[in-house]
Enzyme design. Structure first.
Site, mmCIF file in Angstrom:
data_model
loop_
_atom_site.group_PDB
_atom_site.id
_atom_site.type_symbol
_atom_site.label_atom_id
_atom_site.label_comp_id
_atom_site.label_asym_id
_atom_site.label_seq_id
_atom_site.Cartn_x
_atom_site.Cartn_y
_atom_site.Cartn_z
ATOM 1 N N GLN A 176 86.210 -31.777 -64.436
ATOM 2 C CA GLN A 176 86.827 -32.952 -65.065
ATOM 3 C C GLN A 176 87.128 -32.718 -66.553
ATOM 4 O O GLN A 176 87.523 -33.653 -67.258
ATOM 5 C CB GLN A 176 85.932 -34.192 -64.905
ATOM 6 C CG GLN A 176 85.605 -34.544 -63.466
ATOM 7 C CD GLN A 176 86.800 -35.088 -62.681
ATOM 8 O OE1 GLN A 176 87.841 -35.441 -63.240
ATOM 9 N NE2 GLN A 176 86.661 -35.158 -61.366
ATOM 10 N N SER A 196 88.965 -26.423 -60.952
ATOM 11 C CA SER A 196 89.627 -26.822 -59.703
ATOM 12 C C SER A 196 91.056 -27.298 -60.011
ATOM 13 O O SER A 196 91.250 -28.213 -60.812
ATOM 14 C CB SER A 196 88.846 -27.955 -59.040
ATOM 15 O OG SER A 196 89.526 -28.404 -57.900
ATOM 16 N N CYS A 318 83.698 -37.380 -52.647
ATOM 17 C CA CYS A 318 82.834 -36.635 -51.737
ATOM 18 C C CYS A 318 81.573 -37.415 -51.411
ATOM 19 O O CYS A 318 80.911 -37.149 -50.431
ATOM 20 C CB CYS A 318 82.436 -35.302 -52.361
ATOM 21 S SG CYS A 318 83.814 -34.430 -53.060
HETATM 22 N N1 PMP Z 1 82.831 -30.936 -59.338
HETATM 23 C C1 PMP Z 1 83.317 -32.083 -59.827
HETATM 24 C C2 PMP Z 1 82.787 -32.593 -61.140
HETATM 25 C C3 PMP Z 1 84.300 -32.795 -59.142
HETATM 26 O O1 PMP Z 1 84.783 -33.934 -59.656
HETATM 27 C C4 PMP Z 1 84.787 -32.276 -57.910
HETATM 28 C C5 PMP Z 1 85.855 -33.017 -57.133
HETATM 29 N N2 PMP Z 1 85.484 -34.350 -56.816
HETATM 30 C C6 PMP Z 1 84.252 -31.066 -57.436
HETATM 31 C C7 PMP Z 1 83.277 -30.424 -58.186
HETATM 32 C C8 PMP Z 1 84.725 -30.454 -56.150
HETATM 33 O O2 PMP Z 1 86.030 -29.935 -56.316
HETATM 34 P P1 PMP Z 1 86.899 -29.337 -55.136
HETATM 35 O O3 PMP Z 1 87.577 -30.508 -54.510
HETATM 36 O O4 PMP Z 1 87.874 -28.410 -55.796
HETATM 37 O O5 PMP Z 1 85.984 -28.599 -54.210
#
Ligand code: PMP
Length: 374
Positions: A176, A196, A318
């Site tokens: 983020q 990401s 998630c």
């Molecule tokens: N870390 C953080 C702080 C996130 O906000 C996210 C996405 N919600 C992720 C990891 C996971 O990212 P990705 O969708 O690329 O696996």
């Protein structure tokens, strides 16, 4: 629709999608092959590594392409693990892809410390200081919380590490923060930094892990030896090139200023109702606004808002399906606040008008719901 869940994902740049198509349909060669077309692709991947590297302001190290932040986080933590009497430290605010890797280390018999959060969402630095020691192998602290937008003081975390466990590795989940905040990984001597693409208008399913000293990790995926042997599997060439485009296009400082204004507008509108509690006491990213709407259920509000044309989030996509909220609980939020919590997250393409309209709709929708429940 006014989309205000940009911390969950962002719209891809149209031009990035065109670049993706070019590499999928025309320059589709496998970068590990030996003919000239393929060698050219491998060179392009290296130029993408360079672009990411520069944006991170790293003076040394390597960039490993992955399938996204979940994999990057796992590679840093599980790949950075060493057998023996080592200890691991995580914050309670981490994304499940870090937190659950920590839980797995615990199941494997390692000593794992989960450090709580302060009411302002940052890691409790005193508690961190009290758990680290010469046996600490890795400290994993996120840069910006995906739940609250709280920015951790990574220079202080690094200082604590250097004072109490200079041999410990520092992993930062920068999902983020990357392409949103102006910083250099050298500012806090990060050993690993997770990226990401889909959080900054790149494609989903592609990301990277910055590694300062490659000898600090071992692969967790075995195969053909791509990515220097540290992440086997044919690279997502189109995704990486579209990510490179996004990184090159983004003007961090200009966007930061714009998004600050958007957050200000939303905050001013929601502050008109004094039972709405906004988490903003401290150092926060302008991209994320975390709010509790007294008396109403956050999920009900989110659904009503969706009917009224405004899309907001309920924290990490998630973990949105899970009950409770480990992060807000660790900050000391009470059940009522947690139940009525939503996350509003911005991007630089929203106009001030759109945000103002969305703010009014949020306020009105809340007031209507409140009338029904009071
Ligand atoms: N870390 C953080 C702080 C996130 O906000 C996210 C996405 N919600 C992720 C990891 C996971 O990212 P990705 O969708 O690329 O696996």
């Amino acid at each position: 629709m006014i989309y205000l869940d940009n911390a969950a994902t962002t719209k891809m740049f149209e031009k990035g999608a065109e670049i993706y198509k070019e590499y999928a349909c025309h320059s589709f060669f496998n970068p590990s092959a030996n003919y000239s077309q393929a060698i050219a692709i491998a060179k392009e991947l290296d130029s993408a590594r360079g672009v990411l590297f520069n944006k991170l302001g790293a003076s040394k190290g390597q960039m490993i392409f992955t399938s996204g932040a979940t994999e990057s986080n796992n590679l840093a933590i599980m790949g950075g693990r060493r057998n023996g009497k080592w200890e691991y430290v995580f914050s309670m605010g981490e994304h499940p892809s870090v937190y659950n890797a920590g839980k797995e280390l615990e199941r494997q018999g390692f000593i794992v410390h989960f450090v709580g959060l302060q009411p302002n969402g940052q890691i409790d630095y005193r508690q961190l200081e009290s758990v680290v020691n010469e046996k600490t192998r890795l400290i994993s602290v996120m840069h910006v919380s995906n739940e609250t937008g709280a920015i951790n003081d990574l220079t202080l975390v690094d200082k604590i590490r250097k004072q109490h466990c200079p041999k410990a590795l520092l992993h930062i989940d920068g999902v983020q923060a990357f392409c949103k905040l102006d910083f250099s990984v050298d500012d806090f001597s990060a050993d690993f930094y997770t990226i990401s693409a889909h959080k900054f208008h790149g494609p989903k399913g592609v990301g990277a892990l910055y590694v300062r000293n490659i000898n600090d990790i071992k692969p967790i995926v075995f195969g053909g030896g791509q990515e220097g042997g540290y992440r086997s599997g044919t690279e997502n060439v189109g995704g990486i090139m579209a990510m490179k485009y996004a990184v090159e296009s983004i003007d961090i400082c200009k966007n930061f200023e714009k998004v600050c204004k958007l957050k200000e507008i939303m905050t001013a509108i929601l502050s008109q109702n004094n039972v709405i509690s906004i988490i903003n006491d401290g150092n926060f990213s302008p991209y994320i606004l975390s709010v509790s709407f007294a008396g109403v259920n956050g999920e009900t509000l989110m659904r009503k808002l969706q009917d009224n044309g405004v899309v907001v989030g309920m924290g990490s996509a998630c973990s949105a399906k899970k009950s409770g909220n480990r992060i807000l609980e660790s900050m000391g939020k009470v059940k009522e606040e947690i139940k009525s919590h939503i996350r509003i997250s911005f991007n630089e393409f929203l106009s001030e008008n759109e945000v103002e309209n969305a703010g009014k709709i949020i306020l009105q929708t809340y007031q209507e719901l409140w009338e029904k429940v009071k």
